[in-house]
Design a protein around this motif. Structure first.
Motif, PDB file in Angstrom:
ATOM      1  N   SER A   7      61.679  41.422  11.767  1.00 41.99           N
ATOM      2  CA  SER A   7      63.319  42.472  11.457  1.00 41.99           C
ATOM      3  C   SER A   7      61.625  43.836  11.890  1.00 41.99           C
ATOM      4  O   SER A   7      62.765  44.783  11.842  1.00 41.99           O
ATOM      5  CB  SER A   7      63.049  42.716   9.864  1.00 41.99           C
ATOM      6  OG  SER A   7      62.327  43.265   9.149  1.00 41.99           O
ATOM      7  N   LEU A   8      60.914  44.228  12.747  1.00 46.47           N
ATOM      8  CA  LEU A   8      60.498  44.917  13.134  1.00 46.47           C
ATOM      9  C   LEU A   8      60.908  46.202  14.107  1.00 46.47           C
ATOM     10  O   LEU A   8      61.663  45.410  15.160  1.00 46.47           O
ATOM     11  CB  LEU A   8      58.911  44.536  13.652  1.00 46.47           C
ATOM     12  CG  LEU A   8      57.583  44.166  13.109  1.00 46.47           C
ATOM     13  CD1 LEU A   8      56.679  43.191  12.914  1.00 46.47           C
ATOM     14  CD2 LEU A   8      57.321  45.233  11.459  1.00 46.47           C
ATOM     15  N   ARG A  62      54.791  31.102  16.184  1.00 46.95           N
ATOM     16  CA  ARG A  62      56.142  31.024  16.778  1.00 46.95           C
ATOM     17  C   ARG A  62      56.781  32.537  16.958  1.00 46.95           C
ATOM     18  O   ARG A  62      57.239  33.658  17.265  1.00 46.95           O
ATOM     19  CB  ARG A  62      56.976  29.963  16.033  1.00 46.95           C
ATOM     20  CG  ARG A  62      56.656  28.772  17.314  1.00 46.95           C
ATOM     21  CD  ARG A  62      57.594  27.674  17.389  1.00 46.95           C
ATOM     22  NE  ARG A  62      56.792  26.387  17.225  1.00 46.95           N
ATOM     23  CZ  ARG A  62      56.888  25.957  15.810  1.00 46.95           C
ATOM     24  NH1 ARG A  62      57.324  26.018  15.221  1.00 46.95           N
ATOM     25  NH2 ARG A  62      56.180  24.164  16.584  1.00 46.95           N
ATOM     26  N   ALA A  63      56.353  33.334  15.225  1.00 47.32           N
ATOM     27  CA  ALA A  63      57.320  34.681  15.150  1.00 47.32           C
ATOM     28  C   ALA A  63      55.889  35.311  15.656  1.00 47.32           C
ATOM     29  O   ALA A  63      56.614  36.245  16.622  1.00 47.32           O
ATOM     30  CB  ALA A  63      56.987  34.935  13.829  1.00 47.32           C
ATOM     31  N   TYR A  64      54.885  35.969  15.928  1.00 47.75           N
ATOM     32  CA  TYR A  64      54.479  35.972  16.451  1.00 47.75           C
ATOM     33  C   TYR A  64      54.321  36.509  17.713  1.00 47.75           C
ATOM     34  O   TYR A  64      53.999  37.010  18.535  1.00 47.75           O
ATOM     35  CB  TYR A  64      52.162  36.712  15.990  1.00 47.75           C
ATOM     36  CG  TYR A  64      51.742  36.364  14.855  1.00 47.75           C
ATOM     37  CD1 TYR A  64      52.437  38.054  14.632  1.00 47.75           C
ATOM     38  CD2 TYR A  64      51.395  36.026  13.983  1.00 47.75           C
ATOM     39  CE1 TYR A  64      52.250  38.758  13.270  1.00 47.75           C
ATOM     40  CE2 TYR A  64      50.995  36.796  12.986  1.00 47.75           C
ATOM     41  CZ  TYR A  64      51.265  37.993  12.941  1.00 47.75           C
ATOM     42  OH  TYR A  64      51.185  38.796  11.300  1.00 47.75           O
ATOM     43  N   HIS A  65      54.160  34.755  18.371  1.00 47.65           N
ATOM     44  CA  HIS A  65      55.225  34.677  19.737  1.00 47.65           C
ATOM     45  C   HIS A  65      55.949  36.372  20.031  1.00 47.65           C
ATOM     46  O   HIS A  65      56.089  36.400  21.321  1.00 47.65           O
ATOM     47  CB  HIS A  65      55.290  33.303  19.943  1.00 47.65           C
ATOM     48  CG  HIS A  65      55.279  32.909  21.700  1.00 47.65           C
ATOM     49  ND1 HIS A  65      56.729  31.565  22.116  1.00 47.65           N
ATOM     50  CD2 HIS A  65      55.101  33.577  22.691  1.00 47.65           C
ATOM     51  CE1 HIS A  65      56.668  31.539  22.763  1.00 47.65           C
ATOM     52  NE2 HIS A  65      56.270  32.943  23.265  1.00 47.65           N
ATOM     53  N   ASP A  70      58.846  40.404  22.343  1.00 56.58           N
ATOM     54  CA  ASP A  70      60.287  41.571  21.997  1.00 56.58           C
ATOM     55  C   ASP A  70      59.770  43.271  22.185  1.00 56.58           C
ATOM     56  O   ASP A  70      60.463  43.376  21.911  1.00 56.58           O
ATOM     57  CB  ASP A  70      60.799  41.297  20.601  1.00 56.58           C
ATOM     58  CG  ASP A  70      61.610  39.887  20.524  1.00 56.58           C
ATOM     59  OD1 ASP A  70      61.659  39.240  22.125  1.00 56.58           O
ATOM     60  OD2 ASP A  70      62.230  39.177  19.298  1.00 56.58           O
ATOM     61  N   SER A  71      57.858  42.334  22.303  1.00 59.49           N
ATOM     62  CA  SER A  71      57.139  44.032  22.537  1.00 59.49           C
ATOM     63  C   SER A  71      57.709  44.990  23.690  1.00 59.49           C
ATOM     64  O   SER A  71      57.482  44.504  24.550  1.00 59.49           O
ATOM     65  CB  SER A  71      55.875  44.112  22.337  1.00 59.49           C
ATOM     66  OG  SER A  71      55.225  43.726  20.757  1.00 59.49           O
ATOM     67  N   MET A  83      48.741  34.590  23.623  1.00 56.22           N
ATOM     68  CA  MET A  83      48.443  35.804  22.371  1.00 56.22           C
ATOM     69  C   MET A  83      48.665  35.616  21.190  1.00 56.22           C
ATOM     70  O   MET A  83      49.058  36.521  20.367  1.00 56.22           O
ATOM     71  CB  MET A  83      49.076  37.033  23.245  1.00 56.22           C
ATOM     72  CG  MET A  83      49.052  38.773  22.125  1.00 56.22           C
ATOM     73  SD  MET A  83      47.019  38.878  21.989  1.00 56.22           S
ATOM     74  CE  MET A  83      47.011  40.156  23.245  1.00 56.22           C
ATOM     75  N   GLY A  84      49.877  35.546  20.414  1.00 56.23           N
ATOM     76  CA  GLY A  84      51.223  35.044  19.550  1.00 56.23           C
ATOM     77  C   GLY A  84      50.179  34.385  18.564  1.00 56.23           C
ATOM     78  O   GLY A  84      50.285  34.097  17.532  1.00 56.23           O
ATOM     79  N   ILE A  85      49.194  32.608  18.957  1.00 58.34           N
ATOM     80  CA  ILE A  85      48.036  32.086  18.602  1.00 58.34           C
ATOM     81  C   ILE A  85      47.231  33.214  17.431  1.00 58.34           C
ATOM     82  O   ILE A  85      46.857  33.162  17.206  1.00 58.34           O
ATOM     83  CB  ILE A  85      48.122  31.414  19.139  1.00 58.34           C
ATOM     84  CG1 ILE A  85      49.604  29.743  19.583  1.00 58.34           C
ATOM     85  CG2 ILE A  85      46.876  30.424  18.651  1.00 58.34           C
ATOM     86  CD1 ILE A  85      48.818  28.598  20.484  1.00 58.34           C
TER      87      ILE A  85
END
Length: 173
Positions: A7-8, A62-65, A70-71, A83-85
């Protein structure tokens, strides 16, 4: 945590990551003592709980992925997954730091989050140099080797030409 990350608002990776860490700590702050006790028990060998493996850990990684992808300054796979990991690994380190932070109102943790924000803001442009992505790739391979292998196999199956389809994302919904 997944819902918070998903939701960011749009923005740069460093800003979005900082917001996710702040939100995580805020959400857990009312149960800090209980979480500290739980983490202490979970870290015992006989507990059979692994903070760096398993479905829960992989879901947050995976959420951080997705956060990376999406950045505004997104990386492409496989660097985005790596990077997500790495972000998940730092998330866990920050959480453990926060749990044991005895400074007034956990001020040291807030300083650590600001430092991480500045660090990731500086690191992102340096991904053009080989040293930074290589270091992040090594960290990801240490933290979640199984997730990386599954992702690489899925990418190779998706692109029979050379097994290196950079835009393939097995974690998108």
């Amino acid at each position: 945590m997944e819902a918070t990350i998903d939701s960011l608002a749009p923005g740069q990776l460093a800003n979005r990551y900082y917001q996710s860490l702040e939100a995580a700590l805020e959400a857990m702050s009312s149960q800090r003592s209980e979480l500290a006790a739980l983490f202490g028990l979970a870290m015992a060998d006989e507990a059979g709980f692994d903070l760096m493996r398993g479905e829960g850990a992989e879901r947050i990684a995976r959420a951080y992925h997705r956060l990376v992808l999406d950045s505004d300054d997104a990386l492409r796979d496989p660097k985005a997954l790596q990077m997500g990991i790495a972000l998940y690994a730092f998330h866990m380190l920050a959480l453990l730091f926060w749990l044991y932070d005895r400074s007034p109102d956990q001020a040291a943790t807030r300083n650590l989050l600001r430092w991480a924000h500045d660090l990731f803001k500086l690191l992102r442009p340096l991904f053009l140099l080989p040293l930074i992505p290589q270091g992040v790739a090594k960290l990801a391979a240490i933290v979640m080797p199984e997730l990386l292998r599954r992702s690489e196999r899925a990418a190779a199956q998706n692109d029979a030409r050379d097994g290196q389809h950079q835009d393939f994302d097995i974690h998108r919904k």
